[in-house]
Design an enzyme around this catalytic site. Structure first.
Site, PDB file in Angstrom:
ATOM      1  N   ASP A  67       0.813  -1.219   0.000  1.00  0.00           N
ATOM      2  CA  ASP A  67       0.000   0.000   0.000  1.00  0.00           C
ATOM      3  C   ASP A  67       0.846   1.269   0.000  1.00  0.00           C
ATOM      4  O   ASP A  67       2.065   1.222   0.174  1.00  0.00           O
ATOM      5  CB  ASP A  67      -0.967  -0.019   1.197  1.00  0.00           C
ATOM      6  CG  ASP A  67      -0.295  -0.437   2.508  1.00  0.00           C
ATOM      7  OD1 ASP A  67       0.948  -0.442   2.558  1.00  0.00           O
ATOM      8  OD2 ASP A  67      -1.009  -0.776   3.458  1.00  0.00           O
ATOM      9  N   ASP A 136      -7.613  -2.475  14.371  1.00  0.00           N
ATOM     10  CA  ASP A 136      -9.019  -2.755  14.044  1.00  0.00           C
ATOM     11  C   ASP A 136      -9.168  -3.979  13.135  1.00  0.00           C
ATOM     12  O   ASP A 136     -10.244  -4.241  12.615  1.00  0.00           O
ATOM     13  CB  ASP A 136      -9.669  -1.531  13.373  1.00  0.00           C
ATOM     14  CG  ASP A 136      -8.955  -1.124  12.081  1.00  0.00           C
ATOM     15  OD1 ASP A 136      -7.976  -1.800  11.689  1.00  0.00           O
ATOM     16  OD2 ASP A 136      -9.383  -0.135  11.462  1.00  0.00           O
ATOM     17  N   HIS A 138      -7.413  -4.528  10.281  1.00  0.00           N
ATOM     18  CA  HIS A 138      -7.157  -4.334   8.842  1.00  0.00           C
ATOM     19  C   HIS A 138      -5.838  -4.974   8.418  1.00  0.00           C
ATOM     20  O   HIS A 138      -4.918  -5.146   9.215  1.00  0.00           O
ATOM     21  CB  HIS A 138      -7.228  -2.855   8.433  1.00  0.00           C
ATOM     22  CG  HIS A 138      -6.077  -1.991   8.858  1.00  0.00           C
ATOM     23  ND1 HIS A 138      -6.197  -0.989   9.784  1.00  0.00           N
ATOM     24  CD2 HIS A 138      -4.793  -1.943   8.450  1.00  0.00           C
ATOM     25  CE1 HIS A 138      -5.044  -0.369   9.935  1.00  0.00           C
ATOM     26  NE2 HIS A 138      -4.161  -0.926   9.132  1.00  0.00           N
ATOM     27  N   GLU A 143      -9.647  -1.493   5.301  1.00  0.00           N
ATOM     28  CA  GLU A 143     -10.324  -1.168   6.555  1.00  0.00           C
ATOM     29  C   GLU A 143     -11.576  -2.037   6.722  1.00  0.00           C
ATOM     30  O   GLU A 143     -12.061  -2.628   5.752  1.00  0.00           O
ATOM     31  CB  GLU A 143     -10.727   0.310   6.547  1.00  0.00           C
ATOM     32  CG  GLU A 143      -9.554   1.279   6.519  1.00  0.00           C
ATOM     33  CD  GLU A 143      -8.883   1.442   7.888  1.00  0.00           C
ATOM     34  OE1 GLU A 143      -8.866   0.492   8.692  1.00  0.00           O
ATOM     35  OE2 GLU A 143      -8.364   2.544   8.144  1.00  0.00           O
TER      36      GLU A 143
END
Ligand code: GLP
Length: 267
Positions: A67, A136, A138, A143
């Protein structure tokens, strides 16, 4: 999923490095999927040590990073391009043409993402994908809510991830809202996955990934569908796993041929 609960991040990183090095030795033209963040840094240091001291070579390998932030050019200190140069590529013998990182400044984002997917396919697919995990759940920058079949594309970050990653930016500097990330579908196509997670802050995400239901709300849980996933955690990151005693027992009593050190199997 294969779960290894290790005594320290250093030990986990050494195991992970053994696995990656085994893939590269078996296939000097291996295609590596790489991650940023604090988590893989010890793994990268260990691979650099193996390159210097044990002659591990990457000159035939290709690397694809997961990314990048949209809007950050190569020179920006918080860009993932810069991160990878500093912590990995400048110390190794990759050919520059074989280093691929999404370009956060590409004018045509959708076309750039489609081209990135094509490049992975043309390279023959990723042999081993290294992953961290967000607090979280990811992976990459997928996400919660990301399609489990998603491919490389633009995503918007959650406030939580922007806050988690603010430490890499100058004080007062805005963390970009948009990123380009390989999709969950892209990651699932890698032939093997090595996921590292350390510290109590990751314990909830690790438990949800390994023992929770497969759900887009925990993107890493999609890895339950992947046949070759090695999850390396320290005690703190393992602390919310209900079956941690079982994972310890399995890992300690593996038959010799199934051990990772030196001779990884990809199946
Ligand atoms: C970012 C990256 C992820 C990484 C995560 C965790 O969101 N895009 O690839 O896994 O941060 O970072 P850290 O390892 O610093 O906790």
């Amino acid at each position: 999923m294969e779960i290894a609960i290790t005594s320290s991040p250093r030990e986990a990183s050494r195991f992970a490095a053994q696995f990656v090095a085994g893939v590269v030795r078996a296939n000097p033209a291996a295609v590596l999927g790489l991650a940023t963040g604090g988590t893989p840094l010890d793994l990268y240091r260990e691979l650099i040590r193996m390159h210097r001291e044990e002659g591990l070579r990457f000159s035939g390998c290709t690397a694809f990073n997961l990314d990048e932030y949209v809007g950050l050019g190569h020179g920006h200190p918080a860009s993932y391009r810069r991160f990878m140069e500093e912590h990995f590529f400048q110390h190794l013998d990759f050919r520059p043409v074989n280093i691929r990182i999404p370009d956060g400044t590409a004018p045509e984002v959708a076309a750039h993402c489609a081209g990135y997917e094509r490049a992975i396919a043309e390279a023959g697919g990723i042999d081993v994908q290294i992953l961290g995990i967000g607090s979280d759940g990811h992976i990459g920058f997928n996400e919660p809510g990301s399609s489990l079949g998603s491919r490389t594309r633009i995503k918007s970050l959650t406030e939580r991830t922007r806050a988690d990653n603010a430490r890499y930016f100058a004080p007062g500097e805005e963390v970009p809202r948009h990123v380009i990330t390989m999709g969950i579908g892209t990651i699932l196509q890698a032939r093997s996955v090595v996921l590292l997670a350390f510290g109590e802050r990751k314990a909830g995400a690790v438990a949800a990934m390994v023992e929770g239901p497969v759900t887009a709300m925990v993107p890493a849980s999609a890895l339950q569908w992947h046949p070759v996933v090695k999850v390396l955690v320290d005690e703190a990151a393992a602390s919310a796993l209900a079956r941690r005693d079982y994972y310890r027992e399995v890992f300690a009593n593996k038959p010799d041929w199934q051990r990772w050190e030196g001779a990884p199997s990809l199946d």
